[in-house]
Design an enzyme around this catalytic site. Sequence first.
Site, mmCIF file in Angstrom:
data_model
loop_
_atom_site.group_PDB
_atom_site.id
_atom_site.type_symbol
_atom_site.label_atom_id
_atom_site.label_comp_id
_atom_site.label_asym_id
_atom_site.label_seq_id
_atom_site.Cartn_x
_atom_site.Cartn_y
_atom_site.Cartn_z
ATOM 1 N N CYS A 53 0.861 -1.183 0.000
ATOM 2 C CA CYS A 53 0.000 0.000 0.000
ATOM 3 C C CYS A 53 0.894 1.228 0.000
ATOM 4 O O CYS A 53 1.676 1.435 0.932
ATOM 5 C CB CYS A 53 -0.875 -0.034 1.261
ATOM 6 S SG CYS A 53 -1.872 1.449 1.488
ATOM 7 N N CYS B 144 -0.729 3.337 -6.609
ATOM 8 C CA CYS B 144 -1.626 2.750 -5.610
ATOM 9 C C CYS B 144 -1.813 1.310 -6.066
ATOM 10 O O CYS B 144 -2.047 1.061 -7.265
ATOM 11 C CB CYS B 144 -2.960 3.482 -5.596
ATOM 12 S SG CYS B 144 -4.279 2.592 -4.725
HETATM 13 N N1 DGL Z 1 -3.962 0.292 -2.089
HETATM 14 C C1 DGL Z 1 -3.620 1.473 -1.394
HETATM 15 C C2 DGL Z 1 -2.360 2.160 -1.946
HETATM 16 O O1 DGL Z 1 -1.548 1.531 -2.570
HETATM 17 C C3 DGL Z 1 -4.610 2.505 -1.055
HETATM 18 C C4 DGL Z 1 -6.042 2.573 -1.255
HETATM 19 C C5 DGL Z 1 -6.733 3.383 -0.145
HETATM 20 O O2 DGL Z 1 -6.936 2.788 0.911
HETATM 21 O O3 DGL Z 1 -7.020 4.564 -0.333
HETATM 22 O O4 DGL Z 1 -2.150 3.315 -1.750
#
Ligand code: DGL
Length: 276
Positions: free
Chosen positions: A77, A191
Amino acid sequence: MSIRRQRVLMFDSGSGGLSVARAVREQFGGVTDLVYAADTAGFPYGRWSEVMLVRRILKVMRELITAVQPDCVVIACNTASTLALDVLREEFRVPFVGTVPAIKPAAAQTQTGVIGVLATPGTVKREYTRTLIHTYAFHCKVLLHGAPNLAEIAERKLAGEAVDPADLLAEIKPVFRMRGGNKTDVVVLGCTHYPLLLDELKQVAPWPVEWIDPAPAIARRTAFILADRGAHSQPGEGGSISPDTVVLTSNPAGGQLPAGFKAMGFSTLKVLDIPV
Ligand code: DGL
């Protein structure tokens, strides 16, 4: 005596880390156990304030590390990594692999000098992200955009809903620009949810670009850390959570393991109720 396989804890706010889990499974999934944890009670992380999000991540990670006892944690993330990696490394002894926007490879790859960076509203505000741009892409025009709803659109796709091309285009349009006669030619998927929409993104993009998904590089880094650790120590005892489990911090709709996880080889659901 059988030796336990090394165990990776893959962590994200939601299902985005599946793009990284896919790369791990492809590269070395046969020799490593994987447990996936999603802070579904805290999703989306992109809208949290920095102070509150650090507290939240530490709280969730304490419970997860106790339950899973991993040999390595992958923070799959960007929104969490760009904020909390240092704090996590100070707090816990287990090695962490982070995921941060792939600005360095984008700057090396662009021909036009115009790079798009798509990330959550949280990631685009981070000092960490600004520093990556100033360090590696100072000679480029960087179009940094916090897409307000793209991670949620990816979650809805995984839940089986149709993706509206107009919604998608609205999320990505700001990184498709012309600067000094040159067009964006590389877009960083900053993301982990976004690679899950890659086919749809390619279809709505105003023109073709190189999309950079950092997942293969994160998987390689994880393999390196595990090999290094394996050379110096035995895998730990293992916690109470078995491999191929998905841990959620809230009850999923229908009480079932979401379909996207099943498709990626996860078979068991465990709810660790950690309300916000
Ligand atoms: N998958 C997450 C990232 O790579 C974020 C998504 C979220 O919770 O806003 O930033």
